[in-house]
Design an enzyme around this catalytic site. Structure first.
Site, PDB file in Angstrom:
ATOM      1  N   HIS A   1     -20.737 -18.625  11.083  1.00 13.44           N
ATOM      2  CA  HIS A   1     -20.905 -18.142  12.459  1.00 13.44           C
ATOM      3  C   HIS A   1     -21.212 -16.647  12.557  1.00 13.44           C
ATOM      4  O   HIS A   1     -21.461 -16.145  13.638  1.00 13.44           O
ATOM      5  CB  HIS A   1     -19.642 -18.421  13.278  1.00 13.44           C
TER       6      HIS A   1
HETATM    7  C1  UD1 Z   1     -15.810 -13.810  17.505  1.00 15.88           C
HETATM    8  C2  UD1 Z   1     -15.406 -12.546  16.759  1.00 15.88           C
HETATM    9  C3  UD1 Z   1     -15.422 -12.804  15.274  1.00 15.88           C
HETATM   10  C4  UD1 Z   1     -14.587 -14.018  14.904  1.00 15.88           C
HETATM   11  C5  UD1 Z   1     -15.047 -15.197  15.727  1.00 15.88           C
HETATM   12  C6  UD1 Z   1     -14.196 -16.406  15.449  1.00 15.88           C
HETATM   13  C7  UD1 Z   1     -16.017 -10.384  17.757  1.00 15.88           C
HETATM   14  C8  UD1 Z   1     -16.941  -9.236  17.659  1.00 15.88           C
HETATM   15  N1  UD1 Z   1     -16.330 -11.452  17.002  1.00 15.88           N
HETATM   16  O1  UD1 Z   1     -17.145 -14.102  17.151  1.00 15.88           O
HETATM   17  O2  UD1 Z   1     -14.883 -11.685  14.598  1.00 15.88           O
HETATM   18  O3  UD1 Z   1     -14.743 -14.286  13.537  1.00 15.88           O
HETATM   19  O4  UD1 Z   1     -14.954 -14.863  17.124  1.00 15.88           O
HETATM   20  O5  UD1 Z   1     -14.681 -17.538  16.077  1.00 15.88           O
HETATM   21  O6  UD1 Z   1     -15.053 -10.319  18.488  1.00 15.88           O
HETATM   22  N2  UD1 Z   1     -19.216 -19.239  22.689  1.00 15.88           N
HETATM   23  C9  UD1 Z   1     -19.060 -20.451  23.337  1.00 15.88           C
HETATM   24  N3  UD1 Z   1     -17.773 -20.829  23.643  1.00 15.88           N
HETATM   25  C10 UD1 Z   1     -16.689 -20.083  23.357  1.00 15.88           C
HETATM   26  C11 UD1 Z   1     -16.879 -18.846  22.720  1.00 15.88           C
HETATM   27  C12 UD1 Z   1     -18.143 -18.449  22.387  1.00 15.88           C
HETATM   28  O7  UD1 Z   1     -20.003 -21.159  23.600  1.00 15.88           O
HETATM   29  O8  UD1 Z   1     -15.560 -20.518  23.676  1.00 15.88           O
HETATM   30  C13 UD1 Z   1     -20.586 -18.836  22.293  1.00 15.88           C
HETATM   31  C14 UD1 Z   1     -21.318 -18.033  23.337  1.00 15.88           C
HETATM   32  O9  UD1 Z   1     -22.660 -18.359  23.246  1.00 15.88           O
HETATM   33  C15 UD1 Z   1     -21.111 -16.626  22.858  1.00 15.88           C
HETATM   34  C16 UD1 Z   1     -21.118 -16.777  21.362  1.00 15.88           C
HETATM   35  O10 UD1 Z   1     -20.499 -18.027  21.125  1.00 15.88           O
HETATM   36  O11 UD1 Z   1     -22.068 -15.743  23.329  1.00 15.88           O
HETATM   37  C17 UD1 Z   1     -20.411 -15.682  20.620  1.00 15.88           C
HETATM   38  O12 UD1 Z   1     -19.052 -15.566  21.064  1.00 15.88           O
HETATM   39  P1  UD1 Z   1     -18.256 -14.174  20.833  1.00 15.88           P
HETATM   40  O13 UD1 Z   1     -16.858 -14.320  21.274  1.00 15.88           O
HETATM   41  O14 UD1 Z   1     -19.060 -13.058  21.397  1.00 15.88           O
HETATM   42  O15 UD1 Z   1     -18.332 -13.971  19.280  1.00 15.88           O
HETATM   43  P2  UD1 Z   1     -18.048 -15.000  18.095  1.00 15.88           P
HETATM   44  O16 UD1 Z   1     -19.314 -15.234  17.368  1.00 15.88           O
HETATM   45  O17 UD1 Z   1     -17.278 -16.185  18.576  1.00 15.88           O
END
Ligand code: UD1
Length: 369
Positions: free
Chosen positions: A210
């Site tokens: 991811h």
């Molecule tokens: C975040 C953390 C990362 C951690 C990971 C664990 C930061 C910078 N990154 O990354 O360190 O390893 O979580 O999972 O804080 N999304 C959904 N549903 C959700 C959450 C996210 O669809 O419940 C999708 C959205 O498109 C979103 C993308 O995932 O834009 C990224 O989510 P985000 O929380 O920004 O970062 P992660 O890649 O999850």
């Protein structure tokens, strides 16, 4: 509750945070001299990324949800800051506890320190020395201002000392994720995920990917899927797909061969059961590098570096480039070699939460539930 009760306020936002909060929440539930307030920022909001972990790990329902959702780093960090500040002013905790290295960790730390509220950072001192990782920025900045730094391993202590952090601020307490593993492992083994997925213990590969560096660039993601397809020709591959990765695969129009089994994010007991029975884990997750080291399951980490070097020197982890050939070679080598019994890592023993609480809330009364 006694008159002089102490208020700890934990802030969590993303899936790995919940696994680090759980052991502290279990311990604090048995203390009537401590009020434990839980704030969920809403960085992760899909039920499978959030609610499942609270119910599955029996973490109390958050007292407050900030519902910030997704966004750019600036937008997400700012939203947590704006929404957390009034909560802090209202609750007036004696200490804010933050976990890991996600955007919510840094945002909450900035708010609390500027309000003059002490901050404790659980999982302090890890460094990849790779500033292109958003988590590295979060780690460095959080540790620069937090008051109590709970380090999981001696290398983390060394990193903090090298940055000029006063030794009195640092406590080597071990790895709190392992507390969750220790607590859930029996249930995970009883769950018997390999049988449910029809794979033989020790014979299959579990995959999670991811990180932006691996999934945001379509060419890299295409190469990784080609690598997994090649692995899948030799062994069953179970790929638990993060929402970010699923979205990037869709946006890039990448088709996944039928032989790769794509799974939605799994509840913790199910994931731990799959990982414990795996022949190999291929991942870019931080937590899985640690869990596999504890369990003695070989791990290939698809990254050029790791902030968790102890998983290489004392555990089962190896780094691998995000390319087809090195991945295929790494997988073959892991299956060809004899598996060692897990080697214990100092203080990765299931008692880290106890050690943290003995620092944050020293008490005469027995700790635990
Ligand atoms: C975040 C953390 C990362 C951690 C990971 C664990 C930061 C910078 N990154 O990354 O360190 O390893 O979580 O999972 O804080 N999304 C959904 N549903 C959700 C959450 C996210 O669809 O419940 C999708 C959205 O498109 C979103 C993308 O995932 O834009 C990224 O989510 P985000 O929380 O920004 O970062 P992660 O890649 O999850």
């Amino acid at each position: 509750m006694p008159e002089r009760s102490r208020t700890l306020l934990s802030v969590v936002g993303a899936r790995p945070n919940f696994l680090k909060l759980a052991p502290l929440a279990w311990q604090l539930a048995g203390r009537d001299d401590v009020r434990h307030v839980i704030v969920h920022t809403g960085q992760h909001y899909d039920p499978g990324m959030s609610d499942t972990f609270f119910t599955g790990l029996r973490i109390p329902t958050p007292d407050c949800s900030l519902e910030v959702g997704s966004g750019s780093h600036a937008a997400q960090t700012a939203a947590v800051m704006q929404r957390f500040e009034p909560v802090c002013l209202d609750v007036r905790p004696d200490m804010v506890v933050v976990y890991g290295d996600v955007n919510s960790t840094l945002a909450a730390t900035l708010v609390a320190t500027k309000l003059g509220i002490p901050v404790a950072h659980v999982e302090a001192g890890l460094r990849s020395r790779d500033r292109s990782m958003p988590e590295e920025i979060n780690r460095v900045l959080t540790d620069a201002v937090a008051d109590v730094l709970f380090a999981p391993s001696p290398d983390a202590v060394d990193n903090l000392l090298a940055e000029g952090v006063a030794a009195e601020r640092i406590r080597l307490v071990g790895n709190i994720m392992i507390d969750s593993v220790v607590r859930v492992l029996d249930d995970a083994k009883r769950f018997d995920a390999p049988a449910r997925y029809g794979v033989a213990p020790g014979d299959y590969v579990v995959v999670t990917l991811h990180r932006p560096a691996n999934v945001d660039d379509p060419d890299t993601l295409r190469e990784l899927l080609a690598a997994l397809t090649a692995v899948g020709a030799e062994r069953p591959v179970l790929f638990s797909v993060h929402p970010r990765t699923r979205e990037r695969m869709r946006a890039a129009g990448l088709r996944v061969p039928a032989r790769l089994r794509l799974l939605d994010p799994l509840p913790y007991v199910e994931m731990l059961s799959l990982v414990a029975g795996a022949g190999l884990v291929l991942t870019d997750s931080g937590g899985l590098q640690e869990e596999t080291s504890y369990l003695g399951v070989p791990c290939l980490t698809v990254r050029p570096n790791t902030e968790r070097p102890i998983t290489i020197t004392a555990g089962t982890n190896r780094l691998v480039a995000a390319r087809r050939e090195p991945i295929l070679e790494g997988v073959r080598a892991a299956f060809a070699s004899l598996r060692d019994a897990p080697r214990p890592i100092e203080l990765w023993d299931g008692r880290t939460a106890e050690r943290i609480i003995s620092v944050l809330c020293p008490s005469e009364q027995p700790v635990g539930v």
